[in-house]
Design an enzyme around this catalytic site. Sequence first.
Site, PDB file in Angstrom:
ATOM      1  N   TRP A 260       0.994  -1.257   0.096  1.00  0.00           N
ATOM      2  CA  TRP A 260      -0.096   0.096   0.035  1.00  0.00           C
ATOM      3  C   TRP A 260       0.837   1.472   0.071  1.00  0.00           C
ATOM      4  O   TRP A 260       0.486   2.195  -0.661  1.00  0.00           O
ATOM      5  CB  TRP A 260      -0.749   0.004   1.120  1.00  0.00           C
ATOM      6  CG  TRP A 260      -1.437   1.490   1.240  1.00  0.00           C
ATOM      7  CD1 TRP A 260      -2.563   1.854   0.559  1.00  0.00           C
ATOM      8  CD2 TRP A 260      -1.391   2.182   2.507  1.00  0.00           C
ATOM      9  NE1 TRP A 260      -3.118   3.094   1.109  1.00  0.00           N
ATOM     10  CE2 TRP A 260      -2.109   3.505   2.199  1.00  0.00           C
ATOM     11  CE3 TRP A 260      -0.191   2.640   3.375  1.00  0.00           C
ATOM     12  CZ2 TRP A 260      -2.119   4.744   2.944  1.00  0.00           C
ATOM     13  CZ3 TRP A 260      -0.165   3.634   3.996  1.00  0.00           C
ATOM     14  CH2 TRP A 260      -1.070   4.784   3.943  1.00  0.00           C
ATOM     15  N   HIS A 261       1.901   1.165   0.890  1.00  0.00           N
ATOM     16  CA  HIS A 261       2.738   2.211   0.893  1.00  0.00           C
ATOM     17  C   HIS A 261       3.368   2.782  -0.633  1.00  0.00           C
ATOM     18  O   HIS A 261       3.794   3.904  -0.932  1.00  0.00           O
ATOM     19  CB  HIS A 261       3.928   2.208   1.857  1.00  0.00           C
ATOM     20  CG  HIS A 261       3.492   2.643   3.264  1.00  0.00           C
ATOM     21  ND1 HIS A 261       2.982   1.673   4.197  1.00  0.00           N
ATOM     22  CD2 HIS A 261       3.487   3.551   3.966  1.00  0.00           C
ATOM     23  CE1 HIS A 261       2.493   1.965   5.168  1.00  0.00           C
ATOM     24  NE2 HIS A 261       2.995   3.283   5.320  1.00  0.00           N
ATOM     25  N   GLY A 262       3.519   1.653  -1.367  1.00  0.00           N
ATOM     26  CA  GLY A 262       4.432   1.746  -2.561  1.00  0.00           C
ATOM     27  C   GLY A 262       4.415   0.595  -3.337  1.00  0.00           C
ATOM     28  O   GLY A 262       4.700  -0.633  -2.760  1.00  0.00           O
TER      29      GLY A 262
END
Lengths: 79, 476
Positions: free
Chosen positions: B324-326
């Site tokens: 989700w962060h990247g």
Amino acid sequence: MNRSEITEKLNTIFPTVFNKPGLSITESLTASDVDGWDSLTHMILISEVEKSFGITFKLKELNKMKNVGDMIEIIASKL
Amino acid sequence: MVFTSLHFFVFFPLVCVLSYLTPARYRYITLLVASYYFYLNTKPIFLLLTAGITLSTYAFTRLMDATPNDDRKRKLMWCNVVLILLPLFFFKYFETINREVMQLMAGLNLSYPLPDNHWLLPVGISFYTFMAIGYTIDVYNEELEAEKNIGIVALFVSFFPLVLSGPIERAGNMLPQFRSPEKLAASNLSKGLKLMLWGYFMKLVVADRLGIYIDEVYSDTASHNGSSYLIAMTLYPFQLYGDLGGYSLIAIGAAKAMGFNVMMNFRRPFFSVSMSEFWRRWHISLITWITDYIYTPLSFSFRKHGKWGIVIALLLAFLISGIWHGASLTFVAWGLLQGIFLSVEAYTVKSRADFRHRFGLGKQAWFIALSCIFTFSLFAISQVFARSSTLSESFTVFAKLVSDHGNPYVDFSNLTIGLGFLALLMLSDFRDEFLPGKFRIFDNRSFAVRFLAYLAIFFCIVIFGVVSDQFIYFNF
């Protein structure tokens, strides 16, 4: 099985899961009252209760268990 | 519009006044118009996304409420979750997947290029998508009734203090407040403004000052040595804390000033004695969201496997959090590391407790201090992956940390200012953690002391703050 019989049986499961021999449960008992009752041990507890009573919980029911009383209520509805 | 723009400093007081002038039962309309105007100022077309997510969530939750059939209800819940996740997947992962698949196909001498996605990630999309998913699942679980007023749902999805980077609030907390907001209270206004001021201090004076040094070191891996990376690695968690923690306080304070109570997002994270405690204090709204909507269903499915089931659920939950962060291997590594730390702790929880008990360490100040430093170090090391652009850059940094020593790069003025005010921030957290009620400055009984303290913080921001319109979590 009535509520007191369910409570009696739960009284054998809780001390084992949380490794606290003297732990005695009440209907108002919540996770914050028991040292070590976190999201990790909670699932082990649920699994042990299911095995012991020969029942299966639904995730939805799990979310409704806010204290031991709620748990007893749901177990009773399945027996 | 961002919280640090001049535009916001005109917009916010105006909305506060207008909001309080509107009768309570219609206040959601004023706030909805303000929130849509706020989001419109990022990029007008992205407003279609918030509106689309609102419409879909409203329709599906109403349908779920109307059906007694649990199976149908589950299908409706999944329909909405998948539907509102589509834009997030498209904007966040399409480009990476397209590029990787094309490379793979090129290796097989196949070429079917898809058009590139030139859109920037709509700011805040993951935050309001997560809020809408949480609301949908809560209605499915019958913890909430579906809201009948679409305006209230629209405000929940787009509420301007939270729309850009959270805190990821729950419908159960926000909807009742939107339906019947609090009356105008000077105490709310004052509490909210104080939180905002401290948030601006954390962001502009601490985070962005430290960021200047960290950006410089990470922007040129070849020329900086291990000593510089040791400083940058140690400072990065503090920069993140100032950035997202500061942003969160501005958001919580802005909501409070208008009479709305929003959950805290950080609780003095650097005084955690274990990683599991750390993750109960850091980005609380995200981690509780992941616990409730990802970890719990996963660990429930794997419960027959005992502790191993929990370990797998933890690893998967943090892997998802990482992705989700990247969409990159660095964030996969970051997520897996968090999962491994927590799994090891879960597996050794009893033996560690026995060890502490046996030697009476639990209340020893030195042991608590060492545990805090150890926990911080684990987090700081894992953040090297999050801060690096590629996995190979992370490994270069680790290699330099162990082998390439020498005199570090020193940016004297920025480091002095950043570290000086970081010390103030940490002292304030230390006081709140260990000496609550003592050394009262910002909450002193004397109005003059309070006023002077806040005035000093205001001038610190004006004099030492860095002009910035970027928040790290806008990228997520």
